[in-house]
Design an enzyme around this catalytic site. Sequence first.
Site, PDB file in Angstrom:
ATOM      1  N   ASP A  13       0.849  -1.131   0.194  1.00  3.62           N
ATOM      2  CA  ASP A  13      -0.152  -0.154   0.389  1.00  3.62           C
ATOM      3  C   ASP A  13       0.734   1.409   0.108  1.00  3.62           C
ATOM      4  O   ASP A  13       2.149   1.274   0.548  1.00  3.62           O
ATOM      5  CB  ASP A  13      -0.832   0.264   1.092  1.00  3.62           C
ATOM      6  CG  ASP A  13      -2.724  -1.176   1.290  1.00  3.62           C
ATOM      7  OD1 ASP A  13      -2.276  -1.491  -0.364  1.00  3.62           O
ATOM      8  OD2 ASP A  13      -2.807  -0.234   1.964  1.00  3.62           O
ATOM      9  N   ASP A  14      -0.092   2.289  -0.036  1.00  2.00           N
ATOM     10  CA  ASP A  14       0.537   3.276  -0.486  1.00  2.00           C
ATOM     11  C   ASP A  14       1.797   3.751  -1.074  1.00  2.00           C
ATOM     12  O   ASP A  14       3.016   4.813  -0.892  1.00  2.00           O
ATOM     13  CB  ASP A  14       1.865   4.055   1.248  1.00  2.00           C
ATOM     14  CG  ASP A  14       0.276   3.976   2.027  1.00  2.00           C
ATOM     15  OD1 ASP A  14      -1.077   4.304   2.138  1.00  2.00           O
ATOM     16  OD2 ASP A  14       0.729   3.934   3.480  1.00  2.00           O
ATOM     17  N   HIS A 133      -7.516   4.427   1.248  1.00  2.00           N
ATOM     18  CA  HIS A 133      -6.487   4.565   2.277  1.00  2.00           C
ATOM     19  C   HIS A 133      -7.075   4.819   3.132  1.00  2.00           C
ATOM     20  O   HIS A 133      -8.054   5.285   3.089  1.00  2.00           O
ATOM     21  CB  HIS A 133      -5.483   5.845   1.747  1.00  2.00           C
ATOM     22  CG  HIS A 133      -5.133   6.126   2.534  1.00  2.00           C
ATOM     23  ND1 HIS A 133      -4.727   4.772   3.207  1.00  2.00           N
ATOM     24  CD2 HIS A 133      -5.250   7.815   2.779  1.00  2.00           C
ATOM     25  CE1 HIS A 133      -2.896   6.360   3.543  1.00  2.00           C
ATOM     26  NE2 HIS A 133      -3.802   7.343   3.761  1.00  2.00           N
TER      27      HIS A 133
END
Length: 313
Positions: A13-14, A133
């Site tokens: 992620d991110d 998110h």
Amino acid sequence: MPQPKVKLVVTGDDFGYCERRNQGIVDCFRAGGISNVSLLVNAVSAKHAADLAKRYHMPIGLHANLSEGLPVSQELKGSTLLNKDGFFHGKMGFREVLHSGQLKMSEVEAELRAQVNRFFELIGHMPYHMDGHQHVHVLPDVREVFAQVLSDFGITYTRVPIEPGLRFCNFLPSHLREFNAQVEKDALESVEVFHRNGIRWPDVYLGLSTMGKNMCLSNLKRALEASLDDGVSSPLILTQSNNAASNCYRPVTAELMVHPGYPSQPQQGGCGEGPDDFSQSTDRLHELNTLRDPMVLNFYRQQGIHLCAFKDF
């Protein structure tokens, strides 16, 4: 080659948060520790991440962000999505504003559509999957708008963050257990909404109990074994199939959410308001090193766990 027991998507992620995070995610991907990435298109290094994804042929989806930093849409000045400084309200602030009834879902929809379009501009194709998110995509009211946007763009996979055995993870601090329990409740209530809109998800989700310093071989084993024990009896699996018996003859599909990377430097990275403590923590490096540890990769092979990506489904 024997049929795998589990087809595991390990999602970093991110992606896009900062160049150090991007490089760590790429290093983890090239070492076989992750098989999929999720892009923050409003992050300061999103273009850098997109270029890396294309260079290394990384399967990639959209990590829709409604809680951190600046919006993508240019039409949200004075929006209920933003605080007085023009930033999103934050992880808990977003939830507080939502629960107070002050968020306009038309503005949520506009921002989600803008982020999908930005993803296409950066990557050149639609996301293979799309999630939220800080799990905002399963929140009440947001989930309906999110599902409609995915349906309209033809994005067929998302994340349903319900982790088998999570309630037994007493090693987690109380504030995390409380937050995770609410995430799971919201996720369970999202299942029918997603199903009704033709959106699918892996049979099993993992990652709430294995974040940061809690990621280690023994903890990954525990989480993956819980997913195997859950097997085809999971209501999430049965919800997605009109022929549950056929599921007995296919591998369990699972997603492991991870956050590898090299820690952000102060004042570098983020989504417009600088990096948070989470991104600057050495936990990012710990996850990176654990995921590419030969013992972890060997465990996957021994247990018949095959790493893949959403696009492989």
